[in-house]
Write an enzyme that holds these catalytic residues in place. Structure first.
Site, short mmCIF file in Angstrom:
data_model
loop_
_atom_site.label_atom_id
_atom_site.label_comp_id
_atom_site.label_asym_id
_atom_site.label_seq_id
_atom_site.Cartn_x
_atom_site.Cartn_y
_atom_site.Cartn_z
N ASP A 170 -5.63 -6.79 7.40
CA ASP A 170 -4.55 -6.26 8.23
C ASP A 170 -5.09 -5.35 9.32
O ASP A 170 -6.21 -4.89 9.25
CB ASP A 170 -3.64 -5.39 7.36
CG ASP A 170 -2.66 -6.21 6.58
OD1 ASP A 170 -2.65 -7.44 6.77
OD2 ASP A 170 -1.91 -5.63 5.78
N LYS A 177 -0.55 -6.90 11.39
CA LYS A 177 0.88 -6.73 11.63
C LYS A 177 1.03 -5.52 12.52
O LYS A 177 0.60 -4.44 12.16
CB LYS A 177 1.61 -6.49 10.33
CG LYS A 177 2.06 -7.75 9.68
CD LYS A 177 2.93 -7.41 8.51
CE LYS A 177 2.40 -8.12 7.29
NZ LYS A 177 2.28 -7.33 6.13
N GLY A 220 -4.40 1.21 2.64
CA GLY A 220 -3.74 2.02 1.61
C GLY A 220 -3.74 1.33 0.26
O GLY A 220 -4.75 0.79 -0.18
N ALA A 259 -1.52 6.04 1.92
CA ALA A 259 -1.54 6.96 3.07
C ALA A 259 -1.01 8.34 2.68
O ALA A 259 -1.54 9.37 3.14
CB ALA A 259 -0.72 6.38 4.22
N MET A 282 5.87 4.69 8.35
CA MET A 282 6.45 3.92 9.46
C MET A 282 7.59 4.68 10.12
O MET A 282 8.61 4.08 10.47
CB MET A 282 6.94 2.55 8.96
CG MET A 282 5.81 1.68 8.44
SD MET A 282 6.36 0.18 7.61
CE MET A 282 6.60 0.75 5.93
N1 SAH Z 1 0.15 0.07 1.98
C1 SAH Z 1 -0.03 1.17 2.90
C2 SAH Z 1 1.17 1.42 3.76
C3 SAH Z 1 1.51 0.28 4.70
S1 SAH Z 1 2.89 0.66 5.72
C4 SAH Z 1 -0.40 2.43 2.11
O1 SAH Z 1 -0.30 2.43 0.88
O2 SAH Z 1 -0.81 3.41 2.73
C5 SAH Z 1 2.11 1.24 7.15
C6 SAH Z 1 2.35 2.72 7.34
O3 SAH Z 1 1.49 3.46 6.50
C7 SAH Z 1 2.05 3.24 8.72
O4 SAH Z 1 3.14 3.00 9.59
C8 SAH Z 1 1.86 4.71 8.46
O5 SAH Z 1 3.08 5.37 8.31
C9 SAH Z 1 1.19 4.70 7.11
N2 SAH Z 1 -0.27 4.83 7.20
C10 SAH Z 1 -1.20 3.97 6.77
N3 SAH Z 1 -2.44 4.44 6.96
C11 SAH Z 1 -2.30 5.66 7.52
C12 SAH Z 1 -3.22 6.68 7.96
N4 SAH Z 1 -4.54 6.51 7.86
N5 SAH Z 1 -2.71 7.81 8.49
C13 SAH Z 1 -1.38 7.99 8.60
N6 SAH Z 1 -0.48 7.07 8.21
C14 SAH Z 1 -0.92 5.92 7.67
#
Ligand code: SAH
Length: 336
Positions: A110, A132, A164, A194, A245
């Site tokens: 991704d 995405k 994440g 995250a 998000m």
């Molecule tokens: N599966 C991922 C989330 C996917 S949704 C997880 O568990 O982290 C995508 C959202 O995750 C982004 O829009 C943002 O809000 C957040 N995100 C992912 N990585 C990030 C990072 N390094 N710093 C801040 N927000 C993050």
């Protein structure tokens, strides 16, 4: 070197010597290099290696002979590893993630997977971008599901690498539902989500005995200009709200939380690219954060944290990469 030596069993040298003795035979047995590699991986991680380590050389030799005979040169069964890559810093990968990253034939990744992490995937694995981006879905979800199935059916070991944790707003569930429906073997490896990454690297504990006894993760994704959430449940005292998000919806989110009972002075933070060199943290209140954010030129991904715990950032922040300096200051400091 000293450190590596403590991590690698000394007997690996003998194992390598043993394997070398079998190389020619394995090569002539398997015409396809991919199958050869799989054979060796199984041997070197399985009972054969354990026997050599335990000094049971004879048994090891018999074992390898037998597995070579029983392992016909036939189609291999593919599988899928659904792996969480964490928030960005490669050091936050799990050992299991690392190991599977070294075994994959192909990686489907991704946008959120950082380049540094992608660099750590086996060099000759082919790479497929299924990124995405907001409103610009490069590959529809159904196509990703189908792609994983097709690759696995070709006998590949497919690494589905996601930012994440794959089970938190990652659609990981949907992807493996398709796999399970098709009888394709898979495993799931958790990653640091995250919320955890941003909280730790920004010095904002998600729970705290004095400020928050619960913590809730929601998506602030905008749909037709509004965000559909259970506001009353969110606007509770002593609770930390983490919003994934939520950048575009931030003004709506703050307005709704205030309208449903949270004080306008509730501390709130937005963390850009948590755990990476580009991390930036803006703090304010539900009232001020939207304006602060509007002028800050943040680069996604960003995460929003709302609650009294945000106050702790000032004292607990420990990770402050250069990106935190204003561009001008950085340029000035370089000149000196
Ligand atoms: N599966 C991922 C989330 C996917 S949704 C997880 O568990 O982290 C995508 C959202 O995750 C982004 O829009 C943002 O809000 C957040 N995100 C992912 N990585 C990030 C990072 N390094 N710093 C801040 N927000 C993050």
């Amino acid at each position: 070197r000293a450190r590596l030596e403590t991590m690698i069993p000394a007997a690996y040298g003998r194992l390598a010597a043993y394997a070398a003795g079998f190389r020619k035979r394995v090569k002539s047995h398997f015409s396809h290099p991919g199958k050869r590699r799989i054979f060796w991986e199984k041997a070197l991680q399985g009972p054969f290696a354990e026997m050599v380590f335990a000094g049971r050389d004879r048994a090891a030799q018999d074992y390898l002979e037998r597995s070579l005979e029983s392992e016909a040169d036939e189609a291999v069964q593919g599988e899928v590893y659904l792996v969480g890559a964490g928030p960005g810093d490669p050091e936050l990968l799990t050992f299991r993630a690392m190991r599977l990253m070294q075994q994959a034939d192909v990686v489907v990744y991704d946008r959120l997977v950082s380049p540094e992490i992608l660099d750590m995937v086996r060099r000759d694995a082919s790479r497929i971008y299924a990124g995405k981006e907001r409103s610009k879905h490069v590959m529809p979800q159904e196509s990703i599901n189908e792609l994983l199935v097709r690759l696995a059916k070709e006998g590949k070991r497919v690494l589905r690498l996601k930012g994440g944790d794959p089970f938190i707003f990652g659609r990981g569930g949907e992807e493996i539902e398709t796999l399970s429906g098709q009888g394709i073997p898979f495993q799931v490896v958790p990653g640091i989500t995250a919320a955890s990454g941003a909280a730790s690297y920004a010095g904002i504990p998600l729970t705290h005995r004095d400020y928050a006894q619960s913590c809730i993760f929601v998506t602030g994704h905008l749909k037709d200009g509004s965000v559909n959430l259970d506001w009353l449940m969110l606007a509770r005292p002593n609770q930390t709200i983490v919003i994934y998000m939520g950048l575009l919806g931030l003004p709506v989110l703050c307005r709704q939380l205030i309208a449903h009972g949270l004080s306008a002075t509730t501390p709130a933070a937005i963390v850009q690219q948590a755990s990476t060199r580009n991390q930036r943290v803006l703090t304010g209140t539900l009232e001020t954060l939207p304006d602060l954010t509007a002028t800050a030129h943040l680069t996604p991904p960003t995460l929003i944290i709302v609650g009294e715990v945000v106050k702790l950032h000032q004292r607990l922040a420990w990770f402050e990469p250069e990106g935190d300096l204003r561009a001008g200051e950085l340029a000035a400091s370089k000149k000196v």
